[in-house]
Motif scaffolding. Structure first.
Motif: not given
Ligand SMILES: Cc1cc2nc3c(=O)[nH]c(=O)nc-3n(C[C@H](O)[C@H](O)[C@H](O)COP(=O)(O)OP(=O)(O)OC[C@H]3O[C@@H](n4cnc5c(N)ncnc54)[C@H](O)[C@@H]3O)c2cc1C
Length: 392
Positions: A185-192, A334-343, A366-374
């Motif tokens: 899944i196309d990666p993009r910047p998160g928590l930014v 973090v980076t959103l997106g990444g290896v498709d979980t379907g695979a 799989v990308t977590g919220w801010l706050g220790g989730y990642n």
């Protein structure tokens, strides 16, 4: 050289996996030290998990994927490990747990767990070619100037996302997934932090206030911070993970919702005061000054009808902004997106189509919220793959 399991990436997920994957583990990383992102996280104190971590704190195209790993290795399991090493911690806010002393305590703990499991660690090691010959993996590693071929029954990809390239992020995980035919899944910047094309917030740089920031269907009630280039602070960082280029965000500057009653009571008691002076008792004065250009804030509070005050509060509760972009991977947590979980198998993190190939941590979609989730995702997914490998 032959090993059972080759893990690429000595970050949070890779070290956790190495500690649980049984004998014959080699972890390689091109960085000078293991766990560099752990070291700098949480302002040097590592927000290592969250008391309230649950699947709803994660973003993924398949919201159910993270449930299995998070449910089998929970925040309580990690807290128990931290306690076992007598690492003192405290809750800062909203269930976020931080080390009292230093993030380095978490790295030392993971290194000790790896040593206990007999895992080897090669730092400053570059990975060039990777192939699979039907029975196992073959990787060419460059270490201390010379190439070595390592064969392994299992290959665990734990090399994180693209965030903070200065710290060694490369996107190698996505390349390996693509090489083996797994969709990404196309990666993009998160928590930014979000940026604006003009310099409208420059005079406000450094001003902070409490707000509710919404992007798409998600809303976060926390601090916002004006910067030279735009907006930051926890509420904005959280919302940024739900925002896509071209979309608007809504900033509710009066999330408690009691401003109208406050203004009406000021109208009774301080009628001669300027509306801006009264507003500045509820919002930072520099922000009120800035809002003069956008909102009708002229006159004294006594001149304001109920209808005017209601309209003003409605505007303050839905300040709609269109960011031009974000600060990008340079500062994204973090980076959103990444290896498709379907695979992947949600139980083991193994690729469904390539026996022995695993993806864990941030390189997975799989990308977590801010706050220790990642970090919790890194621990849980690393543990899940480690267990599966050890029990093969
Ligand atoms: C400034 C900052 C602060 C953060 N604070 C927190 C926090 O307090 N709490 C929280 O939960 N999350 C936090 N995060 C997010 C968290 O750090 C990541 O989600 C987490 O580290 C992901 O773990 P990982 O093991 O998947 O990847 P990483 O920890 O990034 O590890 C990947 C490893 O792979 C190595 N690598 C990459 N490419 C290659 C390659 N080509 N060859 C060899 N090795 C390679 C890297 O050197 C690295 O050691 C923060 C992130 C940043 C940037």
């Amino acid at each position: 050289m032959k090993v059972e399991t080759l893990i690429i990436g000595a970050g949070a997920a890779g070290m956790m996996c190495a500690a649980h994957a049984g004998p014959g583990v080699l972890v390689v990383d091109h960085a000078k030290a293991a766990g560099e992102k752990i070291r700098i996280s949480g302002g040097g104190r590592c927000n290592f998990t969250n008391l309230y971590a649950s699947p709803q704190n994660f973003i993924s195209q398949n919201r159910h994927f993270c449930k299995s790993a998070l449910g089998r290795y929970t925040q309580w399991d990690f807290i128990a490990l931290v306690d076992q090493y007598r690492i003192a911690w405290h809750e800062k806010t909203l269930g976020q747990l931080f080390c009292d002393n230093s993030a380095k305590d978490i790295i030392a703990m993971l290194r000790a767990e790896m040593d206990k499991a007999g895992a080897q660690l090669w730092l400053q090691t570059a990975v060039s070619e990777i192939s699979h010959d039907g029975s196992g993996f073959r990787a060419t590693l460059t270490r201390e100037g010379s190439d070595q071929t390592v064969t392994a029954r299992n290959l665990v990809v734990a090399c994180g996302g693209k965030s903070i390239p200065k710290m060694g992020a490369t996107g190698l995980g996505y390349q390996i997934a693509t090489q083996f035919g797994l969709p990404v899944i196309d990666p993009r910047p998160g928590l930014v932090p979000l940026t604006f094309s003009d310099e409208r917030f420059k005079p406000l740089a450094g001003v902070a206030t409490h707000a509710r920031v919404s992007a798409n269907d998600a809303s976060f009630d926390e601090a916002i911070l004006f910067t030279h280039r735009g907006l930051s602070g926890p509420a904005v960082l959280q919302a940024s993970s739900y925002w896509h280029e071209g979309e608007t965000i809504s900033v509710n500057l009066i999330p408690k919702g009691d401003l109208l009653a406050g203004l009406q009571s000021h109208r009774q008691s301080d009628g001669r005061k300027a509306l801006t002076t009264v507003l500045a008792q509820h919002l930072p004065a520099r922000l009120v000054d800035h809002l003069k250009a956008e909102l009708p804030l002229e006159g004294n509070i006594a001149d304001q009808s109920d209808a005017k005050l209601t309209a003003l509060c409605e505007r303050l509760a839905d300040w709609t902004l269109t960011p031009a972009g974000s600060e990008g991977y340079r500062t994204a947590e973090v980076t959103l997106g990444g290896v498709d979980t379907g695979a992947l198998s949600s139980k083991t993190m193994a690729a469904k189509s390539v026996p022995g190939l695993y993806f864990i941590g941030e390189c997975v979609d799989v990308t977590g919220w801010l706050g220790g989730y990642n970090f919790q995702w890194a621990w849980s997914s690393g543990w899940a793959a480690g267990q599966a490998i050890a029990n093969q």
